[in-house]
Design an enzyme around this catalytic site. Structure first.
Site, PDB file in Angstrom:
ATOM      1  N   GLU A 228       0.889  -1.177   0.000  1.00  0.00           N
ATOM      2  CA  GLU A 228       0.000   0.000   0.000  1.00  0.00           C
ATOM      3  C   GLU A 228       0.912   1.208   0.000  1.00  0.00           C
ATOM      4  O   GLU A 228       1.520   1.520   1.037  1.00  0.00           O
ATOM      5  CB  GLU A 228      -0.856   0.020   1.275  1.00  0.00           C
ATOM      6  CG  GLU A 228      -1.820  -1.119   1.413  1.00  0.00           C
ATOM      7  CD  GLU A 228      -3.035  -0.958   0.543  1.00  0.00           C
ATOM      8  OE1 GLU A 228      -3.156   0.068  -0.151  1.00  0.00           O
ATOM      9  OE2 GLU A 228      -3.871  -1.871   0.550  1.00  0.00           O
ATOM     10  N   CYS A 262      -2.376   9.129   2.400  1.00  0.00           N
ATOM     11  CA  CYS A 262      -2.000   8.552   1.104  1.00  0.00           C
ATOM     12  C   CYS A 262      -3.055   8.859   0.048  1.00  0.00           C
ATOM     13  O   CYS A 262      -2.740   9.212  -1.078  1.00  0.00           O
ATOM     14  CB  CYS A 262      -1.819   7.045   1.237  1.00  0.00           C
ATOM     15  SG  CYS A 262      -3.219   6.241   2.046  1.00  0.00           S
TER      16      CYS A 262
HETATM   17  P1  NAP Z   1       8.150   5.517   4.614  1.00  0.00           P
HETATM   18  O1  NAP Z   1       9.367   6.315   4.797  1.00  0.00           O
HETATM   19  O2  NAP Z   1       8.112   4.521   3.528  1.00  0.00           O
HETATM   20  O3  NAP Z   1       7.862   4.820   6.028  1.00  0.00           O
HETATM   21  C1  NAP Z   1       6.804   3.880   6.197  1.00  0.00           C
HETATM   22  C2  NAP Z   1       7.312   2.706   7.040  1.00  0.00           C
HETATM   23  O4  NAP Z   1       8.292   2.004   6.275  1.00  0.00           O
HETATM   24  C3  NAP Z   1       8.020   3.151   8.315  1.00  0.00           C
HETATM   25  O5  NAP Z   1       7.779   2.173   9.308  1.00  0.00           O
HETATM   26  C4  NAP Z   1       9.489   3.139   7.920  1.00  0.00           C
HETATM   27  O6  NAP Z   1      10.350   2.966   9.004  1.00  0.00           O
HETATM   28  C5  NAP Z   1       9.510   1.925   7.023  1.00  0.00           C
HETATM   29  N1  NAP Z   1      10.592   1.881   6.064  1.00  0.00           N
HETATM   30  C6  NAP Z   1      10.918   2.795   5.124  1.00  0.00           C
HETATM   31  N2  NAP Z   1      11.942   2.339   4.372  1.00  0.00           N
HETATM   32  C7  NAP Z   1      12.255   1.114   4.845  1.00  0.00           C
HETATM   33  C8  NAP Z   1      13.227   0.142   4.490  1.00  0.00           C
HETATM   34  N3  NAP Z   1      14.072   0.328   3.483  1.00  0.00           N
HETATM   35  N4  NAP Z   1      13.282  -1.010   5.210  1.00  0.00           N
HETATM   36  C9  NAP Z   1      12.434  -1.215   6.236  1.00  0.00           C
HETATM   37  N5  NAP Z   1      11.485  -0.335   6.613  1.00  0.00           N
HETATM   38  C10 NAP Z   1      11.403   0.818   5.930  1.00  0.00           C
HETATM   39  O7  NAP Z   1       6.880   6.389   4.421  1.00  0.00           O
HETATM   40  P2  NAP Z   1       6.618   7.845   4.908  1.00  0.00           P
HETATM   41  O8  NAP Z   1       7.148   8.760   3.880  1.00  0.00           O
HETATM   42  O9  NAP Z   1       7.021   8.056   6.303  1.00  0.00           O
HETATM   43  O10 NAP Z   1       5.017   7.755   4.872  1.00  0.00           O
HETATM   44  C11 NAP Z   1       4.282   8.322   3.931  1.00  0.00           C
HETATM   45  C12 NAP Z   1       4.136   7.475   2.685  1.00  0.00           C
HETATM   46  O11 NAP Z   1       3.321   6.358   2.969  1.00  0.00           O
HETATM   47  C13 NAP Z   1       3.422   8.286   1.627  1.00  0.00           C
HETATM   48  O12 NAP Z   1       3.938   8.019   0.362  1.00  0.00           O
HETATM   49  C14 NAP Z   1       2.000   7.781   1.755  1.00  0.00           C
HETATM   50  O13 NAP Z   1       1.231   8.011   0.613  1.00  0.00           O
HETATM   51  C15 NAP Z   1       2.219   6.333   2.074  1.00  0.00           C
HETATM   52  N6  NAP Z   1       1.037   5.745   2.707  1.00  0.00           N
HETATM   53  C16 NAP Z   1       0.281   4.866   1.991  1.00  0.00           C
HETATM   54  C17 NAP Z   1      -0.893   4.343   2.540  1.00  0.00           C
HETATM   55  C18 NAP Z   1      -1.769   3.376   1.755  1.00  0.00           C
HETATM   56  O14 NAP Z   1      -2.630   2.741   2.358  1.00  0.00           O
HETATM   57  N7  NAP Z   1      -1.596   3.229   0.455  1.00  0.00           N
HETATM   58  C19 NAP Z   1      -1.276   4.721   3.835  1.00  0.00           C
HETATM   59  C20 NAP Z   1      -0.482   5.620   4.523  1.00  0.00           C
HETATM   60  C21 NAP Z   1       0.680   6.123   3.957  1.00  0.00           C
HETATM   61  P3  NAP Z   1      11.183   4.197   9.610  1.00  0.00           P
HETATM   62  O15 NAP Z   1      10.205   5.190  10.117  1.00  0.00           O
HETATM   63  O16 NAP Z   1      11.986   3.558  10.696  1.00  0.00           O
HETATM   64  O17 NAP Z   1      12.033   4.723   8.475  1.00  0.00           O
END
Ligand code: NAP
Length: 461
Positions: A228, A262
């Site tokens: 997602e 998102c």
């Molecule tokens: P993010 O950086 O991808 O973080 C989301 C989660 O993934 C966090 O727990 C983060 O941990 C972890 N993470 C990131 N890179 C990782 C890796 N290489 N290995 C392991 N874990 C990893 O996302 P964000 O920017 O904070 O959040 C916003 C994004 O999420 C936006 O693009 C939004 O649209 C999307 N989102 C999508 C949905 C949906 O249902 N489609 C819902 C909500 C949000 P850390 O915090 O420790 O880095």
């Protein structure tokens, strides 16, 4: 230190938490694996009892959970309460209906009898984002635990207190240790979890970058995944829309949940004949929002989740402007403590502007004027993302026709993207694959086994 609560309203650190050592992580995976061996044979009635109890306990402490969310990621306190209540609805809904979704399904072969059985797969590793710090957890726990799996969860670094409170809930609800496990781990350790033979599947909700990294790692291990990811949803306004009714949806669509959703409305695509009227009213409504402490119920515009989120977003706006976009309102940091950004409208975003394909995760609305319905659909589809979208029109049948033409995972008529406990949620293209919630969500990590009975004489060879 990767797990830190910082209040984005004033930038002050509230609490820090150490990451697990590799030995501690291994012990937690061992416990989860042992618990799975028992849980997969546990009756639906026993699973339901724990799930329902977790929902009740959460409902009894809405304020406590909500305050953690507001302090850690800046969500307006009333929205935080709403999220906690919605999370309890999800737990209660799957406590009541989980078994029904997983009943054997009859097939219709030409000969004999056949059906599909649903059985759990094992320990599911879930990586979750901070923007809905409880709803995201409820929508994996409510479904996968009812299906007989157990979950180990890596929550985002900025919401450790929310993560810990949600884990406690399961113990208090009588769950066996290892049924729901919060993991305070690094990205390197996350890769180790994906590689671990005790883990059967991986679910991520997060950014496209995280999706690429986690899905490719899981792919190397041939493990099932659901992704997602981000979105840049279109908010289409046709010439027959009721503009007075549409404006509050436009504001809510862009600004709810501390402007970081998102499936928020991010691209406002308006048919020319109503574009001036829409834009003038949208601008006035955004300018009327009141920035302030998200804990204060009168505040209508809170901070972004972290200082780095604010800095990244300001840079994105600068890049957009360098490539020709115009700032109609906002575009700057708000002059006060905390990570606040002005509500912003960008116009004149041309196709070759990087902003055209970007996701703006904050209070930035891109406005596009189009000739007619066909042009609106074409522009909506000209996106790398495909999560949700909305269309506003005075003619519902027309809205449904437009919805069918937009290439995305979810479409909403005279409404904005909204999640419902019983309906599937998810996208296509860079917004990911698979669905959470609903029938499709609960089947995401379930073995669908064919069982066929066909009593016949074996063919002679
Ligand atoms: P993010 O950086 O991808 O973080 C989301 C989660 O993934 C966090 O727990 C983060 O941990 C972890 N993470 C990131 N890179 C990782 C890796 N290489 N290995 C392991 N874990 C990893 O996302 P964000 O920017 O904070 O959040 C916003 C994004 O999420 C936006 O693009 C939004 O649209 C999307 N989102 C999508 C949905 C949906 O249902 N489609 C819902 C909500 C949000 P850390 O915090 O420790 O880095």
């Amino acid at each position: 230190m990767a797990y830190v609560s910082v209040n984005p309203n004033d930038g002050k650190t509230v609490k820090t938490f150490p990451e697990l050592t590799d030995e501690q992580l291994d012990a937690k995976l061992a416990t989860a694996s042992k618990t799975y061996a028992v849980w997969k044979k546990t009756s639906y009635a026993a699973r339901t009892a724990i799930m329902a109890k977790a929902g009740e306990l959460m409902r009894a402490h809405v304020d406590k959970f909500a305050k953690h969310a507001t302090i850690e990621m800046g969500k307006l306190i009333n929205e935080a309460r709403g999220e906690v209540k919605f999370s309890t609805d999800i737990l209660s809904y799957y406590a009541k209906n989980g078994e029904r979704f997983l009943e054997p399904q009859k097939l219709r072969p030409s000969f004999g009898e056949a059906h599909m059985e649903s059985s759990p797969m094992g320990v599911i590793f879930c990586v979750e984002p901070w923007n809905f710090p409880y709803y995201q957890l409820a929508r994996i726990a409510g479904l996968h635990l009812m299906a007989g799996n157990v979950v180990v969860v890596k929550h985002a670094g900025c919401v450790p207190q929310c993560a810990i409170e949600f884990e406690k809930l399961w113990i208090e609800a009588g769950a066996p240790e290892g049924l729901y496990t919060n993991l305070l781990i690094s990205h390197v350790q996350s890769d180790k979890v994906i590689d671990d033979v005790r883990v059967a599947g991986v679910a991520l909700t997060g950014s496209v970058a995280a999706g690429r990294s986690i899905a490719s790692r899981a792919g190397q291990n041939l493990k099932q995944t659901s992704m997602e990811l981000g979105g840049s949803d279109a908010f289409i306004v046709l010439e027959d829309a009721d503009i007075e009714k549409t404006i509050p949806w436009a504001v809510w669509g862009r600004m709810y949940n501390a402007e970081q959703t998102c499936c928020a409305s991010k691209r406002f695509i308006v048919v020319d004949s109503v574009a001036d009227k829409f834009l003038a009213k949208f601008k006035t409504a955004l300018e009327a929002l009141t920035p302030g402490d998200p804990m204060d119920e009168k505040t209508t515009h809170g901070p972004l989740s972290t200082e780095s989120a604010l800095i990244d977003l300001l840079k994105q706006v600068d890049v957009a402007v360098k490539h020709g976009a115009k700032v109609l309102i906002g575009g700057k940091r708000i002059d006060r403590p905390g990570s606040f950004m002005q509500a912003t409208i960008l116009t004149d975003v041309a196709e070759d502007n990087p902003a055209f394909r970007d996701e703006f995760f904050g209070p930035v609305a891109m406005f596009f004027r189009v000739k007619d319905e066909d042009a609106a659909v074409a522009l909506a589809n000209d996106s790398d993302f495909g999560l949700g979208g909305s269309v506003f029109t005075g003619d519902v049948a027309r809205g449904q026709r437009v919805a069918s033409r937009v290439e995305t995972g979810m479409m909403f008529i005279n409404n904005i993207d909204w999640s419902d406990a019983e309906l599937p949620f998810g996208g296509i293209k860079f917004s990911g694959y698979g669905r959470e919630l609903g029938d499709m969500g609960i089947q995401a990590f379930v073995n669908k086994k064919l069982v066929r009975t066909h009593d016949m004489v074996a063919p002679l060879v």
